[in-house]
Structures are given as structure tokens and as C-alpha cells.
Motif scaffolding. Structure first.
Motif, PDB file in Angstrom:
ATOM      1  N   GLY A  17       0.803  -1.215   0.000  1.00 30.73           N
ATOM      2  CA  GLY A  17       0.000   0.000   0.000  1.00 30.73           C
ATOM      3  C   GLY A  17       0.833   1.259   0.000  1.00 30.73           C
ATOM      4  O   GLY A  17       0.469   2.254   0.617  1.00 30.73           O
ATOM      5  N   THR A  18       1.959   1.214  -0.713  1.00 27.37           N
ATOM      6  CA  THR A  18       2.834   2.378  -0.785  1.00 27.37           C
ATOM      7  C   THR A  18       3.219   2.624  -2.244  1.00 27.37           C
ATOM      8  O   THR A  18       2.568   2.099  -3.159  1.00 27.37           O
ATOM      9  CB  THR A  18       4.075   2.177   0.108  1.00 27.37           C
ATOM     10  OG1 THR A  18       4.814   3.395   0.173  1.00 27.37           O
ATOM     11  CG2 THR A  18       4.956   1.047  -0.392  1.00 27.37           C
ATOM     12  N   THR A  19       4.255   3.405  -2.459  1.00 29.81           N
ATOM     13  CA  THR A  19       4.690   3.706  -3.820  1.00 29.81           C
ATOM     14  C   THR A  19       6.135   3.264  -4.033  1.00 29.81           C
ATOM     15  O   THR A  19       6.898   3.105  -3.064  1.00 29.81           O
ATOM     16  CB  THR A  19       4.597   5.220  -4.109  1.00 29.81           C
ATOM     17  OG1 THR A  19       5.526   5.922  -3.251  1.00 29.81           O
ATOM     18  CG2 THR A  19       3.185   5.729  -3.856  1.00 29.81           C
ATOM     19  N   LYS A  20       6.500   3.087  -5.283  1.00 28.60           N
ATOM     20  CA  LYS A  20       7.890   2.734  -5.616  1.00 28.60           C
ATOM     21  C   LYS A  20       8.828   3.850  -5.156  1.00 28.60           C
ATOM     22  O   LYS A  20       9.927   3.575  -4.658  1.00 28.60           O
ATOM     23  CB  LYS A  20       8.031   2.511  -7.123  1.00 28.60           C
ATOM     24  CG  LYS A  20       7.303   1.269  -7.629  1.00 28.60           C
ATOM     25  CD  LYS A  20       7.233   1.222  -9.150  1.00 28.60           C
ATOM     26  CE  LYS A  20       8.601   1.103  -9.784  1.00 28.60           C
ATOM     27  NZ  LYS A  20       8.504   0.934 -11.258  1.00 28.60           N
ATOM     28  N   HIS A  21       8.396   5.085  -5.333  1.00 28.37           N
ATOM     29  CA  HIS A  21       9.226   6.223  -4.937  1.00 28.37           C
ATOM     30  C   HIS A  21       9.548   6.163  -3.445  1.00 28.37           C
ATOM     31  O   HIS A  21      10.690   6.420  -3.038  1.00 28.37           O
ATOM     32  CB  HIS A  21       8.504   7.535  -5.255  1.00 28.37           C
ATOM     33  CG  HIS A  21       9.234   8.757  -4.793  1.00 28.37           C
ATOM     34  ND1 HIS A  21      10.333   9.264  -5.452  1.00 28.37           N
ATOM     35  CD2 HIS A  21       9.033   9.561  -3.704  1.00 28.37           C
ATOM     36  CE1 HIS A  21      10.778  10.336  -4.801  1.00 28.37           C
ATOM     37  NE2 HIS A  21      10.003  10.534  -3.740  1.00 28.37           N
ATOM     38  N   THR A  22       8.542   5.817  -2.622  1.00 33.18           N
ATOM     39  CA  THR A  22       8.761   5.716  -1.174  1.00 33.18           C
ATOM     40  C   THR A  22       9.773   4.628  -0.850  1.00 33.18           C
ATOM     41  O   THR A  22      10.661   4.820  -0.008  1.00 33.18           O
ATOM     42  CB  THR A  22       7.431   5.422  -0.454  1.00 33.18           C
ATOM     43  OG1 THR A  22       6.532   6.515  -0.676  1.00 33.18           O
ATOM     44  CG2 THR A  22       7.639   5.244   1.042  1.00 33.18           C
ATOM     45  N   LEU A  23       9.658   3.489  -1.516  1.00 32.60           N
ATOM     46  CA  LEU A  23      10.600   2.386  -1.283  1.00 32.60           C
ATOM     47  C   LEU A  23      12.015   2.785  -1.679  1.00 32.60           C
ATOM     48  O   LEU A  23      12.981   2.468  -0.980  1.00 32.60           O
ATOM     49  CB  LEU A  23      10.154   1.146  -2.051  1.00 32.60           C
ATOM     50  CG  LEU A  23       8.860   0.478  -1.549  1.00 32.60           C
ATOM     51  CD1 LEU A  23       8.451  -0.645  -2.492  1.00 32.60           C
ATOM     52  CD2 LEU A  23       9.025  -0.048  -0.134  1.00 32.60           C
ATOM     53  N   PHE A  24      12.151   3.480  -2.804  1.00 37.33           N
ATOM     54  CA  PHE A  24      13.475   3.947  -3.239  1.00 37.33           C
ATOM     55  C   PHE A  24      14.068   4.897  -2.195  1.00 37.33           C
ATOM     56  O   PHE A  24      15.262   4.808  -1.875  1.00 37.33           O
ATOM     57  CB  PHE A  24      13.383   4.674  -4.587  1.00 37.33           C
ATOM     58  CG  PHE A  24      13.019   3.789  -5.744  1.00 37.33           C
ATOM     59  CD1 PHE A  24      13.332   2.428  -5.732  1.00 37.33           C
ATOM     60  CD2 PHE A  24      12.385   4.302  -6.864  1.00 37.33           C
ATOM     61  CE1 PHE A  24      13.005   1.605  -6.807  1.00 37.33           C
ATOM     62  CE2 PHE A  24      12.056   3.488  -7.931  1.00 37.33           C
ATOM     63  CZ  PHE A  24      12.364   2.137  -7.910  1.00 37.33           C
ATOM     64  N   TYR A  25      13.220   5.803  -1.675  1.00 36.19           N
ATOM     65  CA  TYR A  25      13.697   6.783  -0.700  1.00 36.19           C
ATOM     66  C   TYR A  25      14.095   6.105   0.605  1.00 36.19           C
ATOM     67  O   TYR A  25      15.150   6.416   1.179  1.00 36.19           O
ATOM     68  CB  TYR A  25      12.617   7.831  -0.435  1.00 36.19           C
ATOM     69  CG  TYR A  25      13.026   8.878   0.572  1.00 36.19           C
ATOM     70  CD1 TYR A  25      14.083   9.754   0.306  1.00 36.19           C
ATOM     71  CD2 TYR A  25      12.382   8.977   1.807  1.00 36.19           C
ATOM     72  CE1 TYR A  25      14.479  10.700   1.239  1.00 36.19           C
ATOM     73  CE2 TYR A  25      12.767   9.926   2.738  1.00 36.19           C
ATOM     74  CZ  TYR A  25      13.816  10.782   2.445  1.00 36.19           C
ATOM     75  OH  TYR A  25      14.218  11.719   3.367  1.00 36.19           O
ATOM     76  N   TYR A  26      13.280   5.166   1.088  1.00 38.33           N
ATOM     77  CA  TYR A  26      13.605   4.457   2.322  1.00 38.33           C
ATOM     78  C   TYR A  26      14.905   3.674   2.183  1.00 38.33           C
ATOM     79  O   TYR A  26      15.682   3.571   3.140  1.00 38.33           O
ATOM     80  CB  TYR A  26      12.462   3.508   2.703  1.00 38.33           C
ATOM     81  CG  TYR A  26      11.247   4.187   3.291  1.00 38.33           C
ATOM     82  CD1 TYR A  26      11.196   5.574   3.461  1.00 38.33           C
ATOM     83  CD2 TYR A  26      10.135   3.452   3.696  1.00 38.33           C
ATOM     84  CE1 TYR A  26      10.085   6.199   3.991  1.00 38.33           C
ATOM     85  CE2 TYR A  26       9.007   4.073   4.240  1.00 38.33           C
ATOM     86  CZ  TYR A  26       8.992   5.438   4.378  1.00 38.33           C
ATOM     87  OH  TYR A  26       7.885   6.048   4.910  1.00 38.33           O
TER      88      TYR A  26
END
Length: 272
Positions: A17-26
Motif C-alpha cells: 500500500g505504498t509507492t515505488k518512490h517511497t521504497l526507493f527513498y527508504y
């Protein structure tokens, strides 16, 4: 590596329930990284087991915990550490709830005041019972716009400093002795109206009781006719009135563009 046992960034993002961008940033800040990265392509792969860890991050983030605090916790997790983190957030959430309740009360009160301005007939005498209210009063003895603007600003600053947010506009007090002399611009006292008595703050009590008044439509320069109407009515019916008149803006520049449409409640206590 058996890719069937792993999820691509897009697949993991969809399940979490998130975005690819968030995963990249984390991943970039070292908070949450994929279990495997291909050196040649740079593709990231996550395991199903990581969904549970991401849910912890998501929950803490939703509670308002900073990424830095979450990172520190994830690197060294323990029941006691999570308990401490949650207790801190519980206090913060409690304060937010208090602020939101106060904001909701202000919105409801402001709606009520505006509704009064829309519904009440202007130019007609009213006599009505009013509850006790509390006035934070200030004085400006000089009739100078700059002086008044400064003093009103000081009152606003005082209210902000003490956590006071009134739904009412600034009101003005006039002395009956001046009104009887047809002096309608001898302003010296202005005030902020409060429905509840403030704690540890000096204020003037506006007594509960019967008040006579008029909802005036127009600018303050036209108040004279309204004041004469109130005095004439009181004299005709033998009403003794108090030593002060109160001018309270109901609809002003916040809701209207032209001063000719402003609604001001002008009232005075009936002495019984």
C-alpha cells in the motif's frame, strides 16, 4: 536466486500500500532496503517476509513518528523501546485531539454567528436575554488609526500567547452619557468576547440579563440613527438602561466586501 520467491519493487509497493518512490527513498536513507539487488541491472527484490517489517514502519509513520526515530527503532527493536515510542506518540496525539476539538468548537461558533447575521432582521428593536460573557478589554485614549491598530494587534498577540481564540470579532464599548449627548465616536475601550471565563486572566464580566438593541446594517458612521432609535424606545416604555453600549460586529470584512452591508449588533443592558 529463485525470483519466484521474491517481489519486484512495483509488486511489493502494491501489496504494502505504498509507492515505488517511497521504497526507493527508504532504501536511500537506510531505513528499509530490499533483500536482494541485482548488480548488473540494479533491480530490487523484496521478500514476502519483509511485508511485516514494512507494516511496522507504515504504522509508526501513520502515528507521526519521524523517519529518524523509526530508523533508530528498526535498527535496535525491543518491546520496551516500542512501548516508550508509543507512549510519546500517545501524548502527542492527545494534544492534537485537544487542538482539533478547540478548532471544531471555533468553527461551530463562527457558523452560529454568521447564521445570526443572515437571519436577524436589521433596524428593528429587540429585547432578549443574554448569558454572562467575559471581555478582555483594552484602552486606546487617542483617536488615531495607527494607535488603535497597534493596540488591537497587542490584544491579538496577548490572546495568541495565552491560547485564546475567540470566534467573535473585536467589539467596542460606548458610554451612555456620550450617546445621550449624540457623541457616537468617543471610542476608548475595545474588547475580545469570550463565552467561557478564562483561567488566571483578568477580564471584565458582561452580566447576564435582559438587553435592548438593534442589528444595524451599514457603516459605523451611520450608528447615530440606530442609537437614537434605541434611546427613544427605552424612554417611551420607561426602560432604565445600563451605563454602557456594546458594538459587536456580526458580519464584517471577513464575510462581506462592502461596508454598507456590514451587520453590527448594538445593545445595552436593561436595569431591572
Amino acid at each position: 536466486m529463485n525470483k519466484e520467491r521474491y517481489l519486484s519493487t512495483g509488486e511489493f509497493a502494491k501489496l504494502a500500500g505504498t509507492t515505488k518512490h517511497t521504497l526507493f527513498y527508504y532504501d536511500e536513507i537506510g531505513l528499509f532496503s530490499p533483500e536482494f539487488k541485482e548488480e548488473k541491472t540494479g533491480y530490487r527484490y523484496y521478500s514476502y517476509a519483509q511485508l511485516e517489517a514494512f507494516e511496522v514502519i507504515y504504522t509508526l509513520r501513520d502515528l507521526g513518528v519521524s523517519l529518524e526515530e523509526i530508523k533508530g527503532y528498526m535498527q535496535k527493536r525491543s518491546p520496551r523501546k516500542l512501548l516508550g515510542l508509543l507512549e510519546e506518540e500517545e501524548q502527542i496525539i492527545g494534544e492534537k485531539i485537544k487542538r482539533l476539538r478547540r478548532a471544531k468548537e471555533w468553527v461551530q461558533d463562527k457558523k452560529r454567528i454568521i447564521q445570526i447575521g443572515l437571519e436577524r432582521k436589521t433596524g428593528e428593536i429587540f429585547i432578549q436575554n443574554e448569558p454572562e460573557r467575559y471581555l478582555l478589554c483594552r484602552k486606546a485614549d487617542v483617536l488615531d488609526d495607527k494607535v488603535w491598530a497597534k493596540e488591537v494587534g497587542n490584544l491579538y498577540d496577548y490572546c495568541v500567547e495565552h491560547g485564546i481564540k475567540s470566534p467573535y470579532s473585536i467589539g467596542y464599548r460606548q458610554e451612555l452619557t456620550n450617546i445621550r449627548k449624540e457623541i457616537y465616536d468617543a471610542y476608548s475601550v475595545f474588547y475580545e468576547v469570550l463565552d467561557k471565563r478564562p483561567r488566571k486572566i483578568q477580564c471584565i464580566v458582561k452580566e447576564a440579563g435582559k438587553y435592548i438593541g438593534v442589528y444595524h446594517k451599514g457603516s459605523w458612521q451611520e450608528f447615530g440613527e440606530t442609537y437614537r432609535k434605541i434611546l427613544a424606545f427605552a424612554d417611551e416604555y420607561g426602560l432604565e438602561i445600563g451605563e454602557y453600549f456594546y458594538e459587536d460586529s456580526i458580519l464584517d470584512s471577513l464575510t462581506l466586501e462592502e461596508e454598507k452591508d456590514y451587520i453590527t449588533k448594538i445593545s445595552c443592558k436593561v436595569v431591572e
